[in-house]
Scaffold this motif. Structure first.
Motif, PDB file in Angstrom:
ATOM      1  N   VAL A   1     -20.159   0.824  -6.402  1.00 13.12           N
ATOM      2  CA  VAL A   1     -21.316  -0.112  -5.806  1.00 13.12           C
ATOM      3  C   VAL A   1     -22.759   0.650  -6.019  1.00 13.12           C
ATOM      4  O   VAL A   1     -22.643   2.188  -5.659  1.00 13.12           O
ATOM      5  CB  VAL A   1     -21.137  -0.210  -4.341  1.00 13.12           C
ATOM      6  N   SER A   2     -23.662   0.029  -6.438  1.00 14.14           N
ATOM      7  CA  SER A   2     -25.019   0.579  -6.512  1.00 14.14           C
ATOM      8  C   SER A   2     -26.074  -0.455  -5.850  1.00 14.14           C
ATOM      9  O   SER A   2     -25.723  -1.701  -5.901  1.00 14.14           O
ATOM     10  CB  SER A   2     -25.558   1.108  -7.627  1.00 14.14           C
ATOM     11  N   THR A   3     -27.159  -0.016  -5.236  1.00 14.77           N
ATOM     12  CA  THR A   3     -27.933  -0.956  -4.588  1.00 14.77           C
ATOM     13  C   THR A   3     -29.515  -0.537  -5.068  1.00 14.77           C
ATOM     14  O   THR A   3     -29.516   0.528  -5.567  1.00 14.77           O
ATOM     15  CB  THR A   3     -28.140  -0.665  -3.132  1.00 14.77           C
ATOM     16  N   ASP A   4     -30.322  -1.523  -5.014  1.00 10.55           N
ATOM     17  CA  ASP A   4     -31.690  -1.199  -5.200  1.00 10.55           C
ATOM     18  C   ASP A   4     -32.432  -1.995  -4.290  1.00 10.55           C
ATOM     19  O   ASP A   4     -32.573  -3.369  -4.519  1.00 10.55           O
ATOM     20  CB  ASP A   4     -31.951  -1.758  -6.867  1.00 10.55           C
ATOM     21  N   TRP A   5     -33.517  -1.480  -3.560  1.00  9.76           N
ATOM     22  CA  TRP A   5     -34.388  -1.845  -2.867  1.00  9.76           C
ATOM     23  C   TRP A   5     -35.807  -1.903  -3.109  1.00  9.76           C
ATOM     24  O   TRP A   5     -36.306  -0.670  -3.759  1.00  9.76           O
ATOM     25  CB  TRP A   5     -34.232  -1.144  -1.519  1.00  9.76           C
ATOM     26  N   ASN A   6     -36.517  -3.041  -3.465  1.00 12.40           N
ATOM     27  CA  ASN A   6     -37.647  -3.115  -3.947  1.00 12.40           C
ATOM     28  C   ASN A   6     -38.592  -3.511  -2.768  1.00 12.40           C
ATOM     29  O   ASN A   6     -38.630  -4.552  -2.355  1.00 12.40           O
ATOM     30  CB  ASN A   6     -37.795  -4.265  -4.853  1.00 12.40           C
TER      31      ASN A   6
END
Ligand code: TRP
Ligand code: ZN
Length: 880
Positions: A457-462
């Motif tokens: 699982v990877s996440t990316d917050w913009n």
């Protein structure tokens, strides 16, 4: 003893029998050495079967006395018989006919506890999976359903009760000194559900009125003098009957439901139609001899066997490959029952712990197999954590995917469509597909592919755009016989927890997600959330919605955020546990490499804060305080395991937590409820929390006094055994420990179930020298080498529950298990094979221990006559 190792049974070879059984009439003349059995079977040739096709019945260690067709002796040229098969030729082409099979067996000589055997002076049977063929020649397979009439004749003096399945027909005097009883079971059933008991036991009675207002007689038989310990089981039974009516619309279907508790039993209990037979460990309880955990197990197993009446008995399995059809589903049902009776979150936490402790290692080692295996050599070896626990998780996932309403519709359809059938997993899945309109083809891989999937699982917050992306990628490593795996349907429950602790309630813009669940069906999928007001923390696989390993880089701060704010209690525990696990893995690796251990300060703070948080349930706080076990840490590390390093590291962490939380623990240590003991979940939670606090406080103090005082003061087995365990495990050499052990032994000298705890606690006392103590106990006079509970309490507890002792670097633990397995195998192969599975993760040990473990396994293989049970396990463990 059968020693052939070649025979492999395959799912794809399934064929119906040549003949259809209509009825079976059995007469037993019980005798310890010479029990005579007359079996009259009415059959007809199945349509389409060749007129010269033979009738082939199964046997196991049988001898045939005589054989008749419609009352006339069958000519020897028309049949062949061996201990394992009876083949009859020249049978009628289309008319029904009656075959009479006469056998004589010795229950007393039956040490395998399969078929008809003696336990404590009683006669009892265990027929699942293939025990009936040890009684008489028959079609001993689950797809042959017949209506049974049973007559039992026995000496009046020592056999008071004569019991079998179904409703009582009548009974009375038979001849000089003997009486008889006859039973009729109107529900067609396979032979594995047959049961017979002849005994002189105490009786506890009650009644239950069903939803259609029928009164059912409930009877629990226990050893004389132990009637007072059957009350909780009876109460659990009535609650189970009510629950199945309310939650699944399932009503009981005979006039009587009986349970017999016996002290020699290979497993937990058996769901024979209308006549359950139980290991007495899962029936008998009173505050003085049973712990809170024992009460919870009794409740769960009583429910489990009762629920089998519909999921297992009314609808049974076509063949043993479908074992999970009844077991996985029935475990799912007993889990749901216990969750309703207790705290659902705490129950789920216990399930997750158990699944990871037993099923994950099985799936990661040489014994890995699919929930529905496709081949086996010995079916006894497939009553596994994978079939039971993972099988239950698969049903739970169906419910997660369908939602509660469609799941119930699917269950209703299953009961309606397949009542009276011997069904398959395909039949089961078709009901859910139809009820919900969903395609479950990809989901069905959960039944056929072994191994625990991994999801990274990877996440990316913009920040600028206010978008949050979650990317999931699945993989599944090869397992024995399955080198290439297909992509699975993995339902992952999730939540996005905002900086203020609230949960983001928006749906992802794209991707397959609904109701807080990501449906991962491709190798890699991305889910994008928009208009997210602040950087969220992802809580994934909430409540363990899928039995997978999650790989995700998540900071300690993010885990702490979940632990503090997740609306789901199970997820809060998952985050705490994850944080503890990470630290323990890190320090264990440092210890293995001989480096200084890092401080557990952060972890200690959050654990102590949780322990002190009175807004949380005590049982939950106790779960938080229970650090991952040494075996959990080993599983997580996965290879090059040094059990001593893990032990050292974990003890250091325990000590640090204990010392920094001493004030809190001292306060909590007195929190066990006073007054009359009740096994209810609230009180049990309080005892669990107090017990954990006493353990931590004792560690911080470095003194046995506190635990000894708790032991001396205790008025129930829960507190008493907690205290004894702290003494034996933390202060092994102290005079307090010696006193308490001596006191316990004297007090329970004549109570086998309580004495089993005395054995187990000592067997699990850590340290590489604990094997010496175990050898002494093996030679003690009350170590009964024929009683499975006692063997499991000592040898099982040592090999599966004492990582440092069993894995002593000199290999003594492995050699001891090998020696005992070979010895036990001569009497009870099923038990021996199960004990041996304690070595299933041997390849993940460091090189030195690995070699010693391998040598021990080879020594078993070379020990000569092995049962098919042990032969199969040892071969699979040694195969590459
Ligand atoms: N069907 C039993 C259950 O409820 C399991 C069982 C009991 C069993 N005794 C057995 C299986 C002996 C094999 C052999 O789960
Ligand atoms: Zn079962």
């Amino acid at each position: 003893m059968r020693t052939e190792t070649g025979q492999v049974y395959k799912l794809k070879d399934y064929r119906p029998t040549n003949f259809v059984v209509e009825r079976i009439d059995l007469t037993f003349e019980l005798d310890p050495k010479e029990t005579k059995i007359v079996s009259r079977v009415i059959l007809h040739r199945r349509e389409g079967v060749a007129p010269d096709a033979a009738l082939v019945f199964d046997g196991d260690e049988l001898t045939l006395d005589s054989l008749q067709l419609d009352g006339n002796e069958i000519e020897p040229s028309l049949y062949d018989v061996t201990p394992e098969t009876l083949t009859i030729r020249g049978l009628p082409e289309s008319e029904p006919f009656e075959v009479t099979v006469n056998t004589t067996i010795s229950p007393e000589a039956n040490t395998k506890l399969m078929g008809l055997y003696r336990t404590n002076g009683a006669y009892c049977t265990q027929c699942e999976a293939e025990g009936f063929r040890r009684i008489t020649y028959f079609y001993d397979r689950p797809d042959v359903l017949a209506v049974y009439t049973v007559t039992i004749i026995a000496a009046k003096d020592d056999v008071k009760q004569l019991l079998s399945n179904g409703n009582f027909l009548g009974g009375g005097n038979y001849d000089e000194g003997r009486h008889f009883a006859a039973w009729f079971d109107p529900h067609p059933k396979p032979s594995y559900l047959f049961a017979l008991v002849g005994a002189d036991l105490g009786l506890v009675e009650d009644t239950f009125t069903t939803m259609s207002d029928r009164e059912v007689a409930l009877k629990i038989y226990v050893e004389h003098g132990k009637e007072g310990r059957a009350g909780y089981a009876m109460d659990a039974l009535k609650r189970s009957m009510k629950w199945d009516e309310e939650k699944f619309g399932r009503e009981y279907d005979l006039d009587i439901f009986q349970i017999v508790a016996v002290s020699d039993f290979n497993m937990g209990a058996m769901e024979n139609k209308g006549l359950n037979v139980f290991n007495d460990k899962y029936v008998l309880a009173d505050p003085e001899t049973a712990t809170d955990a024992d009460y919870a197990n009794i409740e769960a197993i009583i429910a489990h066997e009762y629920f089998h009446n519909w999921t297992g008995n009314r609808i049974t399995c076509r063949d043993w490959f479908q074992l999970c059809l009844k077991e996985g589903l029935t475990v799912y049902r007993d889990h749901a029952f216990s969750a309703d009776q207790r705290s659902a979150a705490v129950k789920r936490i216990a399930e997750i712990r158990l699944l990871k402790a037993h099923q994950f290692p099985e799936d990661a080692g040489p014994l890995a197999h699919p929930v529905r295996p496709e081949s086996y050599k010995e079916i006894n070896n497939f009553y596994t954590a994978t079939v039971y626990e993972k099988g239950s998780e698969v049903v739970r996932m169906i419910r997660t995917i369908l939602g509660a309403d469609d799941f119930r519709k699917g269950m209703d359809l299953y009961f309606e469509r397949h009542d009276g059938d011997a069904a398959t997993i395909e039949d089961f899945l078709a009901c859910f597909a139809e009820a919900s309109g969903r395609d479950l083809k990809q989901f069905a891989l959960w039944y056929s592919q072994a191994g625990t999937p991994s999801v990274s699982v990877s996440t990316d917050w913009n920040e600028a755009a206010g978008t949050f992306e979650v990317t999931l990628e699945q993989s599944l490593a090869p397992t024995p016989d399955q080198s290439r795996k297909a992509l699975m349907h993995i339902p992952l429950a999730y939540g996005l927890i905002l900086p203020d602790g609230a949960e983001f309630d928006g749906q992802p813009d794209a991707g397959d997600a609904e109701g807080g669940v990501f449906h991962l069906t491709k190798r890699k999928q991305t889910f994008t959330f928009s208009n997210v007001p602040g950087r969220p923390v992802l809580s994934i696989n909430r409540s363990f919605s899928a039995p997978v390993n999650i790989a995700m880089e998540q900071s300690a701060a993010d885990l702490a955020h979940i632990a503090r704010h997740d609306s789901d209690g199970v997820s809060r525990w998952q985050a705490l546990n994850e944080q503890a696990m990470r630290h323990l893995v890190a320090v264990s690796k440092l210890a293995r490499d001989g480096r200084n251990l890092s401080s557990a300060k952060e972890l200690a703070e959050i654990l102590i804060a949780t322990a002190a948080d009175e807004s949380l349930e005590p049982a939950f706080r106790a779960q938080a305080l229970a650090l991952p076990a040494e075996s959990d840490i080993a599983r997580e590390i996965g290879s090059n395991i040094d059990p001593d390093a893990i032990h050292t590291a974990r003890e250091a962490v325990l000590s640090e937590v204990a010392k920094s939380g001493l004030d809190v623990f001292t306060k909590l240590a007195d929190g066990a409820p006073t007054g009359t003991y009740s096994p209810n979940a609230t009180d049990a939670g309080l005892r669990a929390l107090a017990g954990a606090a006493i353990a931590y406080a004792s560690i911080a103090e470095g003194q046995p006094a506190r635990a000894k005082a708790a032991y001396d003061k205790s008025d129930n087995m829960t507190v008493m055994s907690q205290a004894l365990q702290i003494l034996a495990h933390q202060f092994p050499g102290s005079s307090e420990t010696a006193d308490a052990l001596g006191n316990f032994k004297a007090r329970f000298a004549t109570d086998p179930l309580a004495l089993d705890k005395w054995y187990s606690i000592q067997a699990m006392a850590p340290g590489s020298d604990s094997g010496v103590r175990v050898e002494e106990l093996l030679n003690s006079s009350d170590f009964d080498r024929t009683n499975p509970n006692r063997i499991r309490a000592l040898i099982g507890a040592f090999s599966a529950g004492n990582p440092t002792g069993f894995n002593a670097a000199d290999g003594t633990g492995y050699r001891m298990l090998a020696r005992e397995v070979v010895d036990i195998d001569k009497r009870n192969p099923q038990l021996a094979a199960r004990l041996l599975t304690a070595m299933r993760s041997w390849r993940s040990l460091e090189a030195g221990r690995q070699e010693l473990a391998r040598q021990a396994l080879v020594s078993i293989r070379e020990a000569g006559e092995l049962s098919p049970d042990v032969g199969d396990i040892v071969d699979r463990m040694l195969a590459n």
